[in-house]
Design an enzyme around this catalytic site. Structure first.
Site, PDB file in Angstrom:
ATOM      1  N   LYS A   1      25.624  19.533  24.338  1.00  0.00           N
ATOM      2  CA  LYS A   1      25.093  18.502  23.428  1.00  0.00           C
ATOM      3  C   LYS A   1      23.603  18.730  23.174  1.00  0.00           C
ATOM      4  CE  LYS A   1      28.142  15.161  25.620  1.00  0.00           C
ATOM      5  NZ  LYS A   1      27.999  15.688  26.971  1.00  0.00           N
TER       6      LYS A   1
ATOM      7  N   ASP B   1      19.690  11.401  25.577  1.00  0.00           N
ATOM      8  CA  ASP B   1      20.847  11.689  26.416  1.00  0.00           C
ATOM      9  C   ASP B   1      21.304  10.402  27.104  1.00  0.00           C
ATOM     10  OD1 ASP B   1      22.772  13.265  27.489  1.00  0.00           O
ATOM     11  OD2 ASP B   1      21.472  14.386  28.843  1.00  0.00           O
TER      12      ASP B   1
ATOM     13  N   THR C   1      28.620  10.728  27.591  1.00  0.00           N
ATOM     14  CA  THR C   1      29.911  11.119  28.164  1.00  0.00           C
ATOM     15  C   THR C   1      30.904   9.970  27.992  1.00  0.00           C
ATOM     16  OG1 THR C   1      29.063  10.311  30.268  1.00  0.00           O
ATOM     17  CG2 THR C   1      28.960  12.684  29.916  1.00  0.00           C
TER      18      THR C   1
ATOM     19  N   ARG D   1      28.081  25.382  30.917  1.00  0.00           N
ATOM     20  CA  ARG D   1      27.053  25.225  31.947  1.00  0.00           C
ATOM     21  C   ARG D   1      27.574  25.730  33.301  1.00  0.00           C
ATOM     22  NH1 ARG D   1      25.229  19.382  32.714  1.00  0.00           N
ATOM     23  NH2 ARG D   1      24.180  19.731  30.750  1.00  0.00           N
TER      24      ARG D   1
END
Ligand code: ADE
Length: 353
Positions: free
Chosen positions: A80, A125, A174, A233
């Protein structure tokens, strides 16, 4: 493009350093930056999202306007932040990066908004964790590019309206369901990031290995990809751990056999499950008869934080069909039983420690 990070508090101090959580120190951050793709041409995977963003960017450039506010949701580690940085780079604007837990006081968000330049991207975030005051300051900022500041209290309270340059808010979460509807409704685009296919992860690993000057075979990349839980990741992190292993063993190329040996040492199994994934599943089987069982009960029995289970571990276990969510709670599936059965001896040792 300038990138500004607003790190005035660690967004998640309780998170342990695991293979599945964010690395935080400066050196790791620098390595992360060096391997991050800088354009959509370099970016592997998420083709549907790239197609949408390409149209949105093209239209915005033609109109000489910033792109619409964008909400990106999906499990952690899927890219993201990277997408937001690429958007800024391709639009030729700055990207300011922050996270909701760092926006405690109204002046935190006003400070960021006031300093935006026309077209800039503000990336927030964990946007589902904004407090009410900050969220309410964002509504007029997103809708009318205005900052409404209240000064004084009670009857003496006065509102001042300051105009802001047109900007783009990119929110990442999320948990899209945890956003309030007024906030969600202010995003012109709501896009989900999907888990990556193993072939896409293998390409990402080959690309990162090249940037890290590490020799790796196609099969070596595939072996790491298979254990990366659909998440770039994690793929890059496992690659670095396997690189450590071959360095210590004074070997020069990562093969599938070496990758597999190294990842076994790190207790990442062939499906990519780590110690905590297995603990969660084993606990549900041994203490709750495989479910249905509530999240809080699993958290208490495993000693893991409920949020971490829900946001970090569960999405992949659900995706690969090892867990089901039912109205009465979580249930372990027969596929999970079968998988754990195959590595049964290792599992028992979890409970003997
Ligand atoms: N590194 C991390 N994510 C990536 C992606 N999607 N493409 C290329 N390199 C990456």
């Amino acid at each position: 493009m300038a990138i500004t990070r607003n790190h005035n508090s660690n967004p998640n101090p309780e998170k342990r350093e695991l293979l599945t959580t964010k690395e935080t120190n400066q050196e790791q951050e620098n390595v992360e930056e060096s391997i991050r793709p800088h354009s959509f041409d370099e970016y592997i995977g998420q083709q549907d999202l790239k197609d949408v963003l390409s149209i949105v960017m093209g239209a915005a450039k033609t109109r000489n306007e910033p792109i619409d506010h964008l909400l990106l949701y999906g499990p952690p580690g899927l890219g993201k932040t990277t997408i937001s940085l690429i958007l800024a780079s391709e639009m030729g604007v700055n990207c300011k990066i922050t996270a909701a837990p760092a926006l405690e006081r109204p002046r935190d968000i006003t400070g960021l908004l006031i300093n935006l330049k026309p077209g800039d991207i503000l990336f927030i975030d964990e946007i589902h964790r904004l407090n009410r005051l900050t969220e309410e300051l964002l509504y007029p900022a997103m809708e009318d590019y205005r900052l409404e500041i209240t000064m004084g209290k009670g009857q003496a309270a006065r509102t001042r309206s300051i105009s802001l340059p047109k900007f783009t808010l990119v929110g990442a979460t999320t948990k899209v369901g945890a956003l309030t509807s007024p906030l969600r409704d202010r995003f012109g685009l709501i896009q989900r990031l999907k888990f990556y296919q193993p072939e896409e992860l293998a390409l990402i690993i080959l690309r990162t290995a090249k940037l890290l000057n590490t020799a790796i075979t196609q099969e070596g990349a595939r072996e790491i990809a298979r254990r990366s839980r659909g998440t770039p990741r994690i793929a890059n992190r496992l690659l670095k751990r396997v690189r450590d292993y071959i360095q210590v063993k004074q070997l020069d190329t990562i093969t599938d056999e070496l990758a597999s040996k190294a990842l076994d040492i790190y207790q990442v199994d062939p499906q990519g499950l780590d110690w905590t994934d297995r603990l969660i599943l084993e606990t549900m089987i041994n203490q709750f008869n495989g479910g249905p069982v509530g999240l809080e009960a699993v958290a208490a029995a495993t000693g893991e934080d409920a949020k971490t289970i829900e946001e970090v571990y569960e999405p992949y276990l659900l995706q690969i069909g090892y867990l089901n969510r039912t109205p009465r709670g979580r249930v372990v599936t027969s596929a999970a039983h079968q998988h754990l059965g195959q590595t049964g001896e290792e599992q028992l040792s979890l409970f003997e420690e």
